[in-house]
Design a protein around this motif. Structure first.
Motif, PDB file in Angstrom:
ATOM      1  N   ASP A  28      -9.708  -0.638  -0.798  1.00 28.60           N
ATOM      2  CA  ASP A  28      -9.754   0.773  -0.521  1.00 28.60           C
ATOM      3  C   ASP A  28      -8.244   1.256  -0.277  1.00 28.60           C
ATOM      4  OD1 ASP A  28     -12.619   0.705  -0.597  1.00 28.60           O
ATOM      5  OD2 ASP A  28     -12.569  -0.180   1.455  1.00 28.60           O
ATOM      6  N   ILE A  29      -7.460   0.406   0.346  1.00 24.01           N
ATOM      7  CA  ILE A  29      -6.213   0.758   0.388  1.00 24.01           C
ATOM      8  C   ILE A  29      -4.981  -0.334   0.201  1.00 24.01           C
ATOM      9  CG2 ILE A  29      -6.212   0.501   2.862  1.00 24.01           C
ATOM     10  CD1 ILE A  29      -4.417   2.943   3.409  1.00 24.01           C
ATOM     11  N   VAL A  30      -3.850  -0.124  -0.214  1.00 24.60           N
ATOM     12  CA  VAL A  30      -2.822  -0.928  -0.420  1.00 24.60           C
ATOM     13  C   VAL A  30      -1.719  -0.691   0.507  1.00 24.60           C
ATOM     14  CG1 VAL A  30      -1.330  -2.089  -2.177  1.00 24.60           C
ATOM     15  CG2 VAL A  30      -3.471  -1.061  -3.003  1.00 24.60           C
ATOM     16  N   VAL A  31      -1.387  -2.077   1.268  1.00 25.40           N
ATOM     17  CA  VAL A  31      -0.279  -1.831   2.112  1.00 25.40           C
ATOM     18  C   VAL A  31       0.766  -2.836   1.338  1.00 25.40           C
ATOM     19  CG1 VAL A  31       0.874  -2.320   4.455  1.00 25.40           C
ATOM     20  CG2 VAL A  31      -1.556  -1.315   4.023  1.00 25.40           C
ATOM     21  N   SER A  32       2.059  -2.418   0.801  1.00 25.53           N
ATOM     22  CA  SER A  32       2.760  -3.085   0.153  1.00 25.53           C
ATOM     23  C   SER A  32       4.430  -2.699   0.317  1.00 25.53           C
ATOM     24  CB  SER A  32       2.892  -2.410  -1.363  1.00 25.53           C
ATOM     25  OG  SER A  32       3.566  -3.213  -2.312  1.00 25.53           O
ATOM     26  N   ARG A  33       5.343  -3.418  -0.097  1.00 26.40           N
ATOM     27  CA  ARG A  33       6.658  -3.378   0.006  1.00 26.40           C
ATOM     28  C   ARG A  33       6.898  -2.449  -1.196  1.00 26.40           C
ATOM     29  NH1 ARG A  33       9.911  -4.325   4.300  1.00 26.40           N
ATOM     30  NH2 ARG A  33       9.513  -6.417   4.834  1.00 26.40           N
ATOM     31  N   ALA A  34       8.228  -1.677  -1.448  1.00 24.75           N
ATOM     32  CA  ALA A  34       8.648  -0.748  -2.383  1.00 24.75           C
ATOM     33  C   ALA A  34       9.128  -1.241  -3.543  1.00 24.75           C
ATOM     34  CB  ALA A  34       9.152   0.438  -1.939  1.00 24.75           C
TER      35      ALA A  34
END
Length: 133
Positions: A28-34
């Motif tokens: 539902d959501i993504v948490v990531s580096r850039a």
């Protein structure tokens, strides 16, 4: 580790392309580096929280994160400001507010470039032909 929902979390050291797409489809959501992953996140049309590697380690990640954030597609949290409470609060704020998540999803279309590989290939061919003499 102390969460009553710890069975919901499945950490992986590495995901191949298929695993990434499958994970994104379920998220539902993504948490990531850039890193370059922000382009995939945009193509998946997922709201996200981007945490760039600190500037002194990789200046590209910070500029990538803020460029993506400027489109409204993500929230950026710098690592020096990251706490479990802040991350949890941001995830909750996005997921519990359909307007916020919806705006993020809509904004991904402004950032995603599905035709990027074609444009790059055409430019490489144009340059190669120009230097063929």
């Amino acid at each position: 580790k102390d969460s009553e929902h710890k069975d919901r979390y499945k950490p992986f050291a590495y995901l191949n392309d298929l695993s990434m797409r499958m994970g994104a489809g379920a998220a539902d959501i993504v948490v990531s580096r850039a890193g370059s992953t922000i382009f995939e996140i945009a193509l998946w049309h997922k709201p996200s929280i981007i945490i760039p590697i600190p500037e002194e380690v990789s200046h590209d990640q910070t500029s990538n994160a803020y460029s993506y954030g400027a489109t409204g597609s993500c929230e950026v949290i710098e690592e020096s400001n990251l706490t479990p409470h802040i991350l949890s609060a941001e995830i909750t704020r996005i997921l519990e507010n359909p307007d916020v998540a919806g705006k993020m999803i809509k904004s991904t279309a402004d950032f995603a470039r599905k035709d990027a590989s074609d444009a790059i290939a055409k430019e490489i061919i144009r340059i190669a032909i120009a230097h063929e003499k």
